[in-house]
Write an enzyme that holds these catalytic residues in place. Structure first.
Site, PDB file in Angstrom:
ATOM      1  N   LYS A  66      69.236  51.027  62.154  1.00  0.00           N
ATOM      2  CA  LYS A  66      69.582  51.900  63.287  1.00  0.00           C
ATOM      3  C   LYS A  66      70.621  52.979  62.950  1.00  0.00           C
ATOM      4  O   LYS A  66      70.599  54.062  63.537  1.00  0.00           O
ATOM      5  CB  LYS A  66      70.054  51.070  64.483  1.00  0.00           C
ATOM      6  CG  LYS A  66      68.920  50.324  65.175  1.00  0.00           C
ATOM      7  CD  LYS A  66      69.410  49.642  66.434  1.00  0.00           C
ATOM      8  CE  LYS A  66      68.276  48.865  67.087  1.00  0.00           C
ATOM      9  NZ  LYS A  66      68.671  48.271  68.367  1.00  0.00           N
ATOM     10  N   ASP A 102      68.672  52.186  73.810  1.00  0.00           N
ATOM     11  CA  ASP A 102      69.209  50.849  74.088  1.00  0.00           C
ATOM     12  C   ASP A 102      70.232  50.897  75.227  1.00  0.00           C
ATOM     13  O   ASP A 102      70.124  50.148  76.202  1.00  0.00           O
ATOM     14  CB  ASP A 102      69.881  50.259  72.838  1.00  0.00           C
ATOM     15  CG  ASP A 102      68.872  49.835  71.786  1.00  0.00           C
ATOM     16  OD1 ASP A 102      67.759  49.403  72.157  1.00  0.00           O
ATOM     17  OD2 ASP A 102      69.199  49.922  70.583  1.00  0.00           O
TER      18      ASP A 102
END
Ligand code: ATR
Length: 278
Positions: A66, A102
């Protein structure tokens, strides 16, 4: 021609994203396919170049890529840049643009329980990647105070210091957080405490929980952690980890297709998968 979407991670075997997105492509009659790829950290650069060369329409990235994907992309959305992590990439006319869904996914999942986080006192338990995405998103959305409770206090301090949004924040041990629990309107459990197979543990004690509090746990295995069960017994509103997972996927799907998908269809599919995997 059928469009290609993907998820890159290491390991990737347990990802539910392929089921979730392929089901949506079928539901909306889109000619597209979403595939999982196991990519070792040292192969990420080649994998991204390859996906770009073959004209991938978009992809997700998960642990451990990420943050390391950021320098490999052409452009990064400002919130993803602040968070320092990308989980969704869109191919816009040959340029790869990175986003983070997210934090925004978590915030959107919260909207059915509480429409606005402005002026709320928030406690986040845990100081890993998920905590960071949620902290920065809640700070951008105008929460009044966001405290972090973590086993390693220094990690929570670093997380807070790294946030460009100035918001009142304290770092607390589990003991202190338990003592001060009545201060919070929203409590978000992001640590791995209570996750399968160690399900009989709680990260903080709930005896001082306020009756107005909303308690969330981003764990979805088990669907209801001991922490959520105890909060529920106290009569407060609770939310499990399915919602954040589904909403981060919904926001990615929207970035790729301009369709905000039917959340109930997604939730049902993910619950089926979880049931099937047990
Ligand atoms: P993610 O990126 O998915 O959010 P992570 O980076 O692995 O997950 O972070 C896991 C979180 O769970 C951390 O806050 C970790 O605490 P430390 O920072 O002290 O490591 C927390 N955690 C994991 N195991 C724990 C345990 N047994 N007790 C308390 N906290 C724990």
């Amino acid at each position: 021609m059928e469009k290609l979407y993907a998820v890159l991670g290491y390991p990737i075997g347990h990802s539910m994203s392929p089921f979730m997105h392929n089901d949506l492509f079928a539901f909306y009659n889109l000619e597209a396919r979403y595939l999982p790829f196991q990519v070792k950290p040292e192969a990420l650069e080649d994998a991204v170049k390859g996906l770009k060369a073959i004209g991938v329409s978009g992809f997700n990235v998960t642990v451990p890529h990420k943050s390391s994907i950021i320098p490999l992309l052409d452009n990064i959305d400002p919130l993803a840049m602040k968070i320092g992590a990308v989980n969704t990439v869109v191919n816009q006319n040959g340029k790869l643009i990175g986003y983070n869904t997210d934090g925004p996914g978590f915030l959107k999942s919260l909207h059915s329980l509480i429409p606005d986080v402005k002026d709320l006192n928030v406690l986040i338990i845990g100081a890993g990647g998920a905590s960071r995405a949620i902290y920065y998103t809640m700070a951008s959305a105008g929460a009044r105070q966001i405290d972090i409770c973590n086993r390693t206090l220094d990690k929570a301090t670093l997380l807070i210091e790294g946030c460009s949004e100035r918001v009142e924040s304290r770092v607390l041990s589990a003991e202190k957080a338990s003592e001060h629990l009545s201060d919070y309107d929203v409590i978000i459990q992001t640590s791995t405490v209570g996750m399968f197979p160690n399900t009989q543990v709680c990260p903080v004690r709930l005896e001082n929980l306020s009756s107005r509090a909303i308690v969330c746990d981003i764990i979805y295995n088990p669907l209801e952690t001991l922490f959520l069960q105890e909060a529920k017994q106290k009569g407060v509103k609770v939310q499990n980890g399915i919602d954040m997972f589904v909403y981060q996927g919904a926001l990615a799907f929207e970035l790729w297709t301009d369709i905000f998908p039917d959340i109930e269809v997604m939730r049902k599919n993910v619950l089926n998968q979880l049931g099937g995997n047990k």
